[in-house]
Design an enzyme around this catalytic site. Structure first.
Site, short mmCIF file in Angstrom:
data_model
loop_
_atom_site.label_atom_id
_atom_site.label_comp_id
_atom_site.label_asym_id
_atom_site.label_seq_id
_atom_site.Cartn_x
_atom_site.Cartn_y
_atom_site.Cartn_z
N GLU A 12 -5.01 4.07 6.20
CA GLU A 12 -4.63 3.88 4.79
C GLU A 12 -5.01 5.10 3.93
O GLU A 12 -4.21 5.52 3.08
CB GLU A 12 -5.33 2.61 4.27
N SER A 21 -10.95 -0.29 3.35
CA SER A 21 -10.20 -0.56 4.60
C SER A 21 -9.64 0.76 5.10
O SER A 21 -8.94 1.45 4.36
CB SER A 21 -9.03 -1.49 4.33
N ARG A 58 0.82 -1.23 0.00
CA ARG A 58 0.00 0.00 0.00
C ARG A 58 0.85 1.27 0.00
O ARG A 58 0.50 2.28 0.63
CB ARG A 58 -0.93 0.04 1.22
C1 LIG Z 1 -15.39 0.28 -0.99
C2 LIG Z 1 -13.91 0.47 -1.19
C3 LIG Z 1 -13.09 -0.64 -1.35
C4 LIG Z 1 -11.71 -0.47 -1.55
N1 LIG Z 1 -10.95 -1.60 -1.71
C5 LIG Z 1 -9.62 -1.46 -1.92
C6 LIG Z 1 -8.80 -2.63 -2.11
O1 LIG Z 1 -9.29 -3.76 -2.11
N2 LIG Z 1 -7.47 -2.45 -2.30
C7 LIG Z 1 -6.91 -1.21 -2.33
O2 LIG Z 1 -5.69 -1.13 -2.50
N3 LIG Z 1 -7.66 -0.09 -2.16
C8 LIG Z 1 -8.98 -0.19 -1.96
N4 LIG Z 1 -9.75 0.94 -1.77
C9 LIG Z 1 -9.11 2.27 -1.79
C10 LIG Z 1 -9.17 2.99 -3.15
O3 LIG Z 1 -10.13 2.44 -3.97
C11 LIG Z 1 -7.82 2.97 -3.88
O4 LIG Z 1 -6.81 3.51 -3.08
C12 LIG Z 1 -7.88 3.73 -5.21
O5 LIG Z 1 -6.69 3.50 -5.93
C13 LIG Z 1 -8.08 5.23 -5.03
O6 LIG Z 1 -8.34 5.77 -6.32
P1 LIG Z 1 -9.02 7.18 -6.51
O7 LIG Z 1 -8.99 7.49 -7.96
O8 LIG Z 1 -10.34 7.22 -5.86
O9 LIG Z 1 -7.99 8.12 -5.74
P2 LIG Z 1 -8.29 9.41 -4.85
O10 LIG Z 1 -8.97 8.95 -3.59
O11 LIG Z 1 -8.95 10.46 -5.65
O12 LIG Z 1 -6.82 9.86 -4.49
C14 LIG Z 1 -6.00 9.07 -3.65
C15 LIG Z 1 -4.59 9.70 -3.65
O13 LIG Z 1 -4.02 9.59 -4.94
C16 LIG Z 1 -3.69 10.87 -5.46
N5 LIG Z 1 -3.99 10.84 -6.89
C17 LIG Z 1 -5.17 10.51 -7.49
N6 LIG Z 1 -5.02 10.52 -8.82
C18 LIG Z 1 -3.74 10.87 -9.08
C19 LIG Z 1 -2.98 11.06 -10.25
N7 LIG Z 1 -3.49 10.86 -11.46
N8 LIG Z 1 -1.68 11.42 -10.12
C20 LIG Z 1 -1.10 11.62 -8.92
N9 LIG Z 1 -1.78 11.46 -7.77
C21 LIG Z 1 -3.09 11.09 -7.84
C22 LIG Z 1 -4.57 11.86 -4.71
O14 LIG Z 1 -3.99 13.15 -4.67
C23 LIG Z 1 -4.62 11.21 -3.34
O15 LIG Z 1 -3.45 11.53 -2.63
C24 LIG Z 1 -11.15 0.82 -1.58
C25 LIG Z 1 -11.99 1.95 -1.44
C26 LIG Z 1 -13.35 1.78 -1.25
C27 LIG Z 1 -14.22 2.99 -1.12
#
Ligand SMILES: Cc1cc2nc3c(=O)[nH]c(=O)nc-3n(C[C@H](O)[C@H](O)[C@H](O)COP(=O)(O)OP(=O)(O)OC[C@H]3O[C@@H](n4cnc5c(N)ncnc54)[C@H](O)[C@@H]3O)c2cc1C
Length: 336
Positions: free
Chosen positions: A332, A236, A163
């Protein structure tokens, strides 16, 4: 292009009330460059927003919130053993996974239905059911927000770990992930050993293959995790702590049912959900937030919460787990 006072409550899966002082969506590299070349927006602090599924947003996000909105995905190369498939950062992660499976590009099936975008996948090296994105990621193209130039990172340069990555540490705030290329095997390598995937595929009377694994993963996730559209959450909320064999041994003496997994180098990952459950937090509420009744690792917003409510609960959970088990768990999601 730039909006002010934008409501972000529907752009974060925890559904926290939050207002962006300034907000812009970028769909092309030129959009990014024009924001970087504008003296006003250039001097603001930038916050990069994907699907908002791994974020705890404050009531007011100062500076400029930049929503990543570039789209596209395609096969860019192949060799004897692999397909090389590129996706733009703004693509929805699970749409991309389904696209790869439809075309016979295998490997990402265990990562089905993880919310968020392709661009955020390398940030915390998303993982589920025994697979991490680092296992199939070939390279990442970023825009360097200091110079406006693009820079390609190889898998090794991303410095992935559990992570975590270079982009979540030293590279945070400097590099905007613009596209990601994956190297996906032509011959599938199934990962069935983790969780209930094998059982779920068999229960459906199907043979295991990447598509049936994806379907099984989706069904398991839907049965265990709350849908963020229905109840706000960020998946998580805590990482599984990594401890020495000695610490694990000691804990097993007082808690023989402790759940743990070997992590390599003689270390063990403890199930944070088990620790939180045993500390008595499963299903417990504190004001508008609580730990989910079906999965203690998930912090949920029952409605109307802000970031103070979230951190107040998270701090109490951390302290209680520390007191009861002598182990520190870390959140996380990212705190803006
Ligand atoms: C129901 C649920 C289940 C989940 N299950 C998992 C799982 O099984 N495994 C897991 O690893 N995660 C899980 N997650 C967490 C999440 O889905 C991941 O971390 C996902 O990659 C976040 O993507 P996002 O586009 O929503 O990022 P955001 O939440 O929008 O951003 C997260 C971070 O990344 C940065 N960021 C976003 N896009 C970019 C970019 N293009 N360039 C540089 N920085 C950027 C943002 O500034 C921020 O710091 C879960 C979340 C939920 C709600």
């Amino acid at each position: 292009m730039i909006q002010t006072q934008v409501d972000l409550s529907h752009l974060n899966t925890l559904q926290l009330r939050s207002i962006a002082e300034h907000y812009a969506e970028v769909r092309s590299a030129e959009d990014v460059l024009s924001l970087l070349n504008d003296s006003e927006t250039k001097s603001m602090s930038w916050h990069l927003l994907g699907g908002g599924s791994n974020l705890v947003l404050p009531s007011v996000v100062s500076g400029l919130t930049v929503k990543i909105g570039n789209h596209g995905r395609s096969l860019v190369d192949e060799d004897k053993d692999f397909w090389f498939v590129k996706a733009q950062a703004g693509e929805v992660w699970d749409d991309f996974v389904q696209f790869t499976l439809q075309h016979g590009y295998w490997g990402l099936e265990n990562l089905s239905l993880i919310p968020g975008t392709v661009g955020a996948a390398p940030i915390q090296n998303i993982g589920a059911y025994g697979v991490e994105v680092k296992d199939y990621l070939w390279e990442v193209t970023c825009l360097d927000l200091r110079t406006g130039k693009s820079k390609v990172f190889t898998n090794a340069e991303c410095r992935f770990s559990y992570r975590d990555s270079f982009f979540k540490q030293e590279g945070a705030g400097r590099y905007l992930v613009w596209d990601v290329t994956f190297r996906l095997p032509k011959k599938n390598q199934l990962h069935l050993e983790y969780g209930d995937i094998k059982k779920e595929v068999e229960r459906r009377g199907l043979a295991a293959n990447p598509k049936t694994i994806s379907e099984a993963v989706i069904a398991i996730r839907q049965s265990k995790l709350p849908d963020p559209k229905v109840i706000g959450n960020a998946g998580s909320f805590f990482k599984n702590p990594i401890v020495s064999a000695e610490t694990r041994e000691k804990l097993l003496q007082t808690h023989p049912d402790l759940v743990s997994f070997p992590y390599g180098n003689g270390e063990f990952k403890l199930a944070a959900g088990w620790l939180i459950d045993r500390a008595g937090w499963k299903g417990k509420k504190l004001g508008p937030v609580g730990m989910y009744e079906k999965q203690a690792l998930v912090l949920v917003n029952h409605g109307g919460a802000n970031s103070e409510d979230v951190w107040s609960l998270a701090d109490q959970v951390v302290r209680d787990v520390e007191t009861k088990f002598g182990v520190t768990i870390e959140p996380e999601p990212i705190r803006w």
